[in-house]
Design a protein around this motif. Sequence first.
Motif, mmCIF file in Angstrom:
data_model
loop_
_atom_site.group_PDB
_atom_site.id
_atom_site.type_symbol
_atom_site.label_atom_id
_atom_site.label_comp_id
_atom_site.label_asym_id
_atom_site.label_seq_id
_atom_site.Cartn_x
_atom_site.Cartn_y
_atom_site.Cartn_z
ATOM 1 N N SER A 130 37.771 4.427 22.882
ATOM 2 C CA SER A 130 37.515 5.056 21.596
ATOM 3 C C SER A 130 36.017 5.251 21.467
ATOM 4 C CB SER A 130 38.039 4.180 20.451
ATOM 5 O OG SER A 130 37.769 4.789 19.207
ATOM 6 N N MET A 131 35.595 6.478 21.410
ATOM 7 C CA MET A 131 34.166 6.789 21.394
ATOM 8 C C MET A 131 33.740 7.241 20.003
ATOM 9 S SD MET A 131 33.624 9.049 24.811
ATOM 10 C CE MET A 131 34.183 8.513 26.413
ATOM 11 N N GLN A 132 32.512 6.908 19.695
ATOM 12 C CA GLN A 132 31.926 7.424 18.465
ATOM 13 C C GLN A 132 31.085 8.639 18.823
ATOM 14 O OE1 GLN A 132 29.933 4.429 16.183
ATOM 15 N NE2 GLN A 132 29.284 5.861 14.585
ATOM 16 N N GLU A 133 31.187 9.666 18.011
ATOM 17 C CA GLU A 133 30.417 10.872 18.283
ATOM 18 C C GLU A 133 28.938 10.538 18.416
ATOM 19 O OE1 GLU A 133 31.202 13.786 15.263
ATOM 20 O OE2 GLU A 133 32.651 14.848 16.521
ATOM 21 N N GLY A 134 28.317 11.153 19.422
ATOM 22 C CA GLY A 134 26.889 10.993 19.609
ATOM 23 C C GLY A 134 26.477 9.843 20.513
ATOM 24 N N LYS A 135 27.415 8.958 20.841
ATOM 25 C CA LYS A 135 27.059 7.815 21.693
ATOM 26 C C LYS A 135 27.462 8.071 23.143
ATOM 27 C CE LYS A 135 26.782 4.283 18.198
ATOM 28 N NZ LYS A 135 27.079 2.889 17.822
ATOM 29 N N HIS A 144 33.878 15.654 19.870
ATOM 30 C CA HIS A 144 35.334 15.638 19.700
ATOM 31 C C HIS A 144 36.045 16.373 20.840
ATOM 32 C CE1 HIS A 144 39.173 15.393 17.702
ATOM 33 N NE2 HIS A 144 39.327 16.698 17.888
ATOM 34 N N ASP A 145 35.444 17.465 21.324
ATOM 35 C CA ASP A 145 36.079 18.277 22.368
ATOM 36 C C ASP A 145 36.321 17.513 23.660
ATOM 37 O OD1 ASP A 145 34.572 21.539 21.672
ATOM 38 O OD2 ASP A 145 36.175 20.385 20.712
ATOM 39 N N LEU A 146 35.672 16.373 23.828
ATOM 40 C CA LEU A 146 35.852 15.581 25.040
ATOM 41 C C LEU A 146 37.065 14.662 24.976
ATOM 42 C CD1 LEU A 146 32.160 14.688 25.934
ATOM 43 C CD2 LEU A 146 33.615 16.439 26.943
ATOM 44 N N SER A 147 37.751 14.638 23.854
ATOM 45 C CA SER A 147 38.979 13.841 23.745
ATOM 46 C C SER A 147 40.010 14.383 24.725
ATOM 47 C CB SER A 147 39.526 13.903 22.323
ATOM 48 O OG SER A 147 38.645 13.307 21.418
ATOM 49 N N ALA A 148 40.466 13.526 25.642
ATOM 50 C CA ALA A 148 41.408 13.925 26.701
ATOM 51 C C ALA A 148 41.680 12.685 27.542
ATOM 52 C CB ALA A 148 40.823 15.020 27.577
ATOM 53 N N THR A 149 42.515 12.854 28.568
ATOM 54 C CA THR A 149 42.688 11.789 29.554
ATOM 55 C C THR A 149 41.964 12.208 30.828
ATOM 56 O OG1 THR A 149 44.799 11.084 28.630
ATOM 57 C CG2 THR A 149 44.327 10.431 30.895
ATOM 58 N N TYR A 150 41.193 11.291 31.384
ATOM 59 C CA TYR A 150 40.401 11.557 32.572
ATOM 60 C C TYR A 150 40.949 10.739 33.739
ATOM 61 C CZ TYR A 150 37.195 13.789 29.375
ATOM 62 O OH TYR A 150 36.653 14.623 28.430
ATOM 63 N N PHE A 151 41.151 11.427 34.843
ATOM 64 C CA PHE A 151 41.674 10.774 36.049
ATOM 65 C C PHE A 151 40.656 10.884 37.171
ATOM 66 C CE2 PHE A 151 46.057 10.014 34.945
ATOM 67 C CZ PHE A 151 46.363 10.985 34.007
ATOM 68 N N CYS A 152 40.527 9.811 37.935
ATOM 69 C CA CYS A 152 39.879 9.933 39.223
ATOM 70 C C CYS A 152 40.967 9.922 40.291
ATOM 71 C CB CYS A 152 38.861 8.816 39.478
ATOM 72 S SG CYS A 152 39.553 7.162 39.604
ATOM 73 N N THR A 197 39.357 9.000 23.128
ATOM 74 C CA THR A 197 39.444 9.538 21.773
ATOM 75 C C THR A 197 38.049 9.479 21.172
ATOM 76 O OG1 THR A 197 41.681 8.687 21.560
ATOM 77 C CG2 THR A 197 40.563 9.324 19.531
ATOM 78 N N VAL A 198 37.572 10.607 20.702
ATOM 79 C CA VAL A 198 36.241 10.654 20.091
ATOM 80 C C VAL A 198 36.408 10.776 18.586
ATOM 81 C CG1 VAL A 198 34.023 11.836 20.007
ATOM 82 C CG2 VAL A 198 35.330 11.771 22.150
#
Lengths: 110, 115
Positions: A12-17, A81-89, A107-108
Amino acid sequence: ELKVEQNPLFLSMQEGKNYTIYCNYSTTSDRLYWYRQDPGKSLESLFVLLSNGAVKQEGRLMASLDTKARLSTLHITAAVHDLSATYFCAVLHNDYKLSFGAGTTVTVRA
Amino acid sequence: NAGVTQTPKFQVLKTGQSMTLQCAQDMNHEYMSWYRQDPGMGLRLIHYSVGAGITDQGEVPNGYNVSRSTTEDFPLRLLSAAPSQTSVYFCASSRPNRGPTDTQYFGPGTRLTVL
């Protein structure tokens, strides 16, 4: 058998961090990928990392690879917010087989 | 280029039924593969092919068959569907002699439910 571990699994990310996702793998490989998946969608390629010390950047995302440590990181700068997604390596082995990590759901929040 | 296409998008089967998931690509890629995606497990490789007439097993091949008669098509067959095969299936393709930016291109997926 190649094992790929991602952490954290949820972020869970805060915008700007700034935040980092880690990808560890168990055997040598000559290629590592990062993908993004939006809910209900297919996978979108973000980065291909080929060699030790490789660093690639696209917008707020930067990926790096340390083959000696068998570690790749995906760094997110100033989350939006646009970076909210699932990231896979995913790690390539035996020339043609891709092994995926379990994914990191991001989640941003404002 | 349509890229990688998959049909159907959704499918519901009863236990024991058989069906074929279709995958096609128009990029002249030699390498094609099938993955299944289950919650919390990422994607797992089912079968792959390095060219027409050549296929091999991936990580979770049991219950699935493949064939590759043309470069463009790589169908996945479920011989006798089981509830454990409920999943989202993705087909992918790539070039065999991979350059520094080459990656696997994924289709839109088929969401399969086995009752």
